[in-house]
Design a protein around this motif. Sequence first.
Motif, PDB file in Angstrom:
ATOM      1  N   LYS A 166      47.498  73.576  48.820  1.00  0.00           N
ATOM      2  CA  LYS A 166      47.837  72.613  49.873  1.00  0.00           C
ATOM      3  C   LYS A 166      47.007  71.323  49.732  1.00  0.00           C
ATOM      4  CE  LYS A 166      48.313  74.912  53.820  1.00  0.00           C
ATOM      5  NZ  LYS A 166      49.590  74.958  54.587  1.00  0.00           N
ATOM      6  N   GLY A 167      47.697  70.194  49.765  1.00  0.00           N
ATOM      7  CA  GLY A 167      46.999  68.903  49.745  1.00  0.00           C
ATOM      8  C   GLY A 167      46.591  68.442  48.360  1.00  0.00           C
ATOM      9  N   THR A 214      45.887  70.375  58.102  1.00  0.00           N
ATOM     10  CA  THR A 214      46.299  69.370  57.094  1.00  0.00           C
ATOM     11  C   THR A 214      47.501  68.641  57.675  1.00  0.00           C
ATOM     12  OG1 THR A 214      47.522  71.176  56.175  1.00  0.00           O
ATOM     13  CG2 THR A 214      45.542  70.505  55.007  1.00  0.00           C
TER      14      THR A 214
END
Length: 446
Positions: A33-34, A139
Motif C-alpha cells: 500500500k502506498g 492511508t
Amino acid sequence: ISAAAKADGSRSGSIVAPPVIKDVEKIDVNPPKGTRDFPPDDMRLRNWLFNHFKEVSRLFGYEEIDFPVLETEALFIRKAGEEIRDQLYCFEDRGNRRVALRPELTPSLARLVIQKGKSVSLPLKWFAVGQCWRYERMTRGRRREHYQWNMDIIGVPEVTAEAELISSIVTFFKRVGITASDVGFKVSSRKVLQELLIKYGVPEDLFGRVCIIIDKIEKIPIDEIKKELGFTGISEDDIEQLLKVLSVKSLDDLEDTLGGAGEAIADLRNLFSLAEKFGYSEWIQFDASVVRGLAYYTGIVFEGFDRKGKLRAICGGGRYDRLLSTYGGDDIPACGFGFGDAVIVELLKENGLLPELRQEVENIVCALDKDLQGAAATVATALRDKGQTVDLVLESKPLKWVFKRASRVNARRLVLVGKTEWEDGLVSVKVLSSGEQFQVKVNELE
Ligand SMILES: CC(=O)Nc1cnc2ccccc2c1
C-alpha cells in the motif's frame, strides 16, 4: 464415477479424486500500500527525470552521494511538532534497535558530514537522489514513498549558496521546458521570525515549533494557528503583530514593519541582487508567509510553486545552520533543497511536457533455422562488442513472429543468419524503416 456423483455434481463414496496440491496461496501481486512498481514505461520516465536531476547537479560541480534508506530512529526525532515526525516509518528491528525508513535525506547528509569531519575540506557541494518514506495511519490513498533530489552546500555562510541552489533548480526547469510563467519561487527568511520572537521574549528552543505552526497558516484555520501559538506562550497582541508582519507584501514594507534593516532584510536584498546576476530574477518573489515545514531551517527559505496554484509545492529548501551542531557536530553552516518526483510529473503533464519515451534497440539478430542459433550468438556478440544494442532471438521462431517483435521493441534493423549466406561469412540485413535489404560480412557490420 458417474454412479458416485450426486445430482449436484459433488462426489462421494469410493471414488477418490487425486488430491489437489495447493501448496502456494495466490500472493497479492500488487506492491505494498502506498508504494509503486516501476515497469519499463514508468522506469523510462523516472530515468529521464533523474538523469536531468543528476546532469544539472554535475553541471554545477556537485558530487553524488548516497546513504542507507534505513537509519536510526534518533536521527529523525525532533520535538517541533512536524508532520514528517508524526508519519515516521519507524519500527524495532530484530536486534531490538529503534530504526526508521528515512523520511528525508538532509539528516543523513548531516550525519555523513560529521562522520567525515576533518577528512573533507569545506565547502562541500553534494547531491543525492533517494527514496524517502512516510507511514500515514489512514492511508488517504496518499503515497508512502517518493524519490527526492537533494543538493546541499556545506560550509558557506553567505547567501551566494542559496542563490546558486535556486539557480540549479531554474536550470532544471529550463531543461525540461518549464518557464518563469509556469513556475515561481516564493522566498523569505526565518530570521524575520527569529528577530520577532526575540523581541517578544520567546525562548529560542521554541523557534522550530513556532515555525512549524506558522507553516500551517494556509492549511488550517487562522484561529487554530493563534491557539497553537498561544500554547507556546506568545501573548495575543504579539501573535497579532507576528501575523501582520507575515502578511507584508514587499521587502520595503517588511523593513518598515521591522523598524529597520536587520540581517533578514540584508540577506534577502543580497539574494535578490544575486538573482539578477544569475539571470533568474523573473523566477523569484519575496513572500513573508513562506516558512517551510521543517524545523531545522534558520535563514533563507524558498519553495517552488506552480503559478496556476493547482499543485502542492514542487520543491523547497533553505539554510539550516544549526542542524550539524544539534547532532553534536561542529557549528557548520549549511543549506540545501529537496525536490520530489511526484508533483513535477503532474506539472509536466499539465503543461504537455511529458516526453514520449519508447524502448529502442538497434538490431534484432535471428537465426533462420535452429542449427544456426550458435552463429546468431556469434553475430550478436560481434555487434555488442562494437557497442551496438542487440535483441537476440533465443529460440527458433517463425519470421512473422520476428517481425512483430521487431516493431514492438522498435528495432532499427533485422540481422538474419541464413544457411547459404553464413557459409560465405555473410548475414542479411533489413532496415525496417526503409525496407532496404543487403548482405554484409559480419565484421563489416556497424
Ligand atoms: C506527492 C507525494 O507523493 N508526496 C510524498 C510521498 N511520499 C513521501 C514520503 C516521505 C516524505 C514525503 C513524501 C511525500
